[in-house]
Design an enzyme around this catalytic site. Structure first.
Site, PDB file in Angstrom:
ATOM      1  N   HIS A  97      -3.766   4.768   6.351  1.00 35.87           N
ATOM      2  CA  HIS A  97      -2.693   4.136   5.576  1.00 35.87           C
ATOM      3  C   HIS A  97      -1.336   4.455   6.197  1.00 35.87           C
ATOM      4  O   HIS A  97      -1.144   5.498   6.816  1.00 35.87           O
ATOM      5  CB  HIS A  97      -2.721   4.622   4.129  1.00 35.87           C
ATOM      6  N   ASP A 102       0.828  -1.209   0.000  1.00 36.70           N
ATOM      7  CA  ASP A 102       0.000   0.000   0.000  1.00 36.70           C
ATOM      8  C   ASP A 102       0.865   1.263   0.000  1.00 36.70           C
ATOM      9  O   ASP A 102       1.705   1.453   0.876  1.00 36.70           O
ATOM     10  CB  ASP A 102      -0.881  -0.069   1.260  1.00 36.70           C
TER      11      ASP A 102
END
Length: 574
Positions: free
Chosen positions: A365, A193
């Site tokens: 994130h 990610d």
């Protein structure tokens, strides 16, 4: 003998959202996530964008299944469209599968699909040449997981959305021991990610964010309108808890949030404080300082819903003087301009705006330190940054080089790139064409670049319609051309322009009628070209020009029963 491996992104690289990756092992195709993205400004009228399945259609018999990491739209939003075409099993955590079923209920055909399989971090599925397993990660929704494909050449690890937060509890905790175990077995490729790779500072913990939400609720003297993504279960939990502790009631605006909240409560993933949620109509009986309105918008995207509320277009509840609009979602980089315009609209409505992202470094994130920690734990031979625009992938790639991944083992892919491992090296072996499939209403993929170009022109320069009726046999124009304009010029102050345009149409049509080789297509094209040159000379604009040519046949035989004296008309396509 080493497995033949190929990794192809169908989305999620060099863009925000639409995560979908195909991993081919010895001919079998494993689909990792199947998400959508919300359109950017130039995609006029488009509701959502999903991956292009063309390559998968040609190889449908090789698809093993779809493996989901979590329940956000960027991971599961394209499932209804995918399952309309491919009858393959879908694997995911309990909450992820239930949220996927909610997505499928919106499609009459896809909602009949029922080949779902609930997995968890202890599940291992043996497909012969590949064993698929999972690991728990921390994100803004519970039951988020990463995926491991164990092959004879090593492990392919897909992180999904993740961050590291030591204060995370319960279904939000990362299993660090499992990560270390995966890394010790030999990771061939890590797909990680990159959505927050531009952030060099460590995000604050969710405990700090929860305290900030509570403080906001306690000290604002009026109504609070909370904007959140519908599937951000963690944020919704914080809103409910803060409302209960500050003696406020929460009303849910209509939308996806109602079904998502109910599902999360039923599964024990969301805990509802007693009597904190009230019907929307009940807020009229409460004092402003007792009210929280949760707005998640259509399809889980709250920003456009806030715009409607600020413009008094939402119907049931609009933004009023004294309200606080509390934006608890962290918008993607591509949405920054839209969010700025939305703030302006809210201030024009005489309300205040507050955003968690303004005050705190918040994100679901991982930032630089956590991204490098994941690389160090996995120790991959090859590193493939995913989930983000190019600059984010490039930043993540540089982090990998800093922790010792060789430059030629860092691969920044584009959609359709085929990263192939031949037993010795992983390299770009070619590419397939993977475009975007645009969804507009019930239309799937029927909106292409030509339609979008016309929409863009319509939005900028408007439309110019010329209607004329002709008698082809007598080679004459029956009625003077009528000119109509919308979004181009103000007709009442442009009479000369309209008259000159009508005369231009008349002479062009007459010239074509006088031609022995009369052709409808040539006539319409001639009208378009002449008008286009004239209007550009006069206005420096290029409107969409629509010539409508109608034919009158005055020698048409009338039916015996017909009493009408009207001539027969024929209207070809404009």
């Amino acid at each position: 003998m080493s497995s033949k491996i190929q990794i192809t992104p169908f989305g999620g690289v060099r863009e925000n959202g639409k995560n979908m990756y195909a991993v081919e092992v010895d001919g079998d195709i494993y689909i990792l996530d199947c998400g959508l993205k919300y359109p950017e400004n130039e995609l006029l009228g488009i509701d959502i964008v999903i991956p292009d399945f063309s390559y998968l259609r040609e190889n449908a018999d090789r698809i093993v299944g779809v493996f989901l990491t979590h329940g956000h739209a960027d991971a599961i939003g394209a499932l209804p469209y995918f399952l309309n075409e491919f009858n393959v099993p879908v694997f995911g955590s309990e909450l992820t599968i239930e949220l996927a079923k909610i997505q499928l209920q919106k499609d009459p055909q896809a909602k009949k699909f029922n080949d779902f399989h609930v997995v968890n971090e202890k599940t291992e599925i043996d497909f012969g040449t590949v064993t698929v397993s999972f690991f728990r990660t921390t994100h803004s929704i519970p039951d988020s997981m990463g995926i491991v494909l164990q092959t004879s050449a090593g492990e392919i690890v897909y992180t999904g959305d993740f961050k590291f937060d030591p204060t995370a509890a319960g279904d939000y905790q990362t299993d660090f021991a499992r990560l270390a175990e995966i890394g010790s077995k030999g990771v061939l490729a890590l797909l990680s990610d990159s959505a927050n790779a531009e952030n060099y500072e460590q995000p604050v913990s969710e405990r700090e964010i929860a305290a900030y939400v509570l403080e906001t609720f306690k000290y604002h003297p009026g109504r609070i309108i909370v904007a959140s993504v519908a599937s951000n279960i963690l944020r919704i939990q914080q809103v409910l808890d803060a409302a209960a502790k500050s003696d406020r009631k929460v009303a849910l605006m209509p939308g996806d949030v109602e079904s998502i909240v109910k599902t999360a409560i039923d599964l024990g993933k969301l805990h509802m404080p007693e009597d904190v949620v009230v019907p929307l109509k009940a807020i009229d009986k409460l004092k402003p300082e007792q009210v929280v309105i949760l707005q998640t918008g259509r399809m889980g995207e709250p920003i456009k819903a806030l715009q409607r509320m600020a413009n008094k277009q939402e119907g049931k509840v609009n933004i009023e003087k004294g309200d606080l609009v509390f934006i608890t979602t962290t918008p993607s980089h591509s949405m920054e301009t839209v969010v700025a315009k939305t703030r302006d609209m809210i201030y024009r409505a005489d309300a205040d705006v507050k955003a968690i992202a303004d005050e705190m470094n918040s994100s679901g994130h991982a930032a630089k330190r956590d991204l490098q920690l994941m690389i160090n734990m996995m120790k991959p031979q090859y590193f493939i940054p995913i989930q983000g625009e190019y600059r984010l992938l490039d930043a993540h790639a540089s982090f990998a080089r800093e922790v010792g991944i060789p430059d030629d083992h860092v691969l920044i892919a584009a959609k359709g790139d085929q990263l192939r491992y031949d037993g010795d090296t992983m390299h770009l072996a070619g590419s397939i064409e993977v475009g975007d499939t645009m969804i507009d209403g019930i239309g799937v993929g029927d909106i292409g670049n030509i339609v979008l170009r016309d929409r863009k022109i319509l939005s900028e320069d408007g439309i110019f319609v010329a209607v004329v009726t002709i008698d082809r046999k007598k080679k004459k124009i029956i009625s003077t051309p009528k000119i109509t304009s919308r979004g181009f010029v103000y007709v009442k102050t442009s009479k000369d322009l309209m008259q000159e345009s009508a005369e231009l149409v008349r002479t062009t049509v007459q010239e074509n009628l006088d031609n022995k080789e009369f052709d409808w297509g040539h006539l319409k094209q001639a009208v378009r070209e002449k008008l286009n040159h004239y209007l550009w000379d006069q206005t420096k604009r290029h409107p969409v020009i629509l010539p409508v040519i109608m034919e009158v046949n005055q020698h048409h035989r009338r039916s015996k029963k017909s009493k009408s004296n009207k001539p027969a008309e024929r209207q070809p396509e404009a």
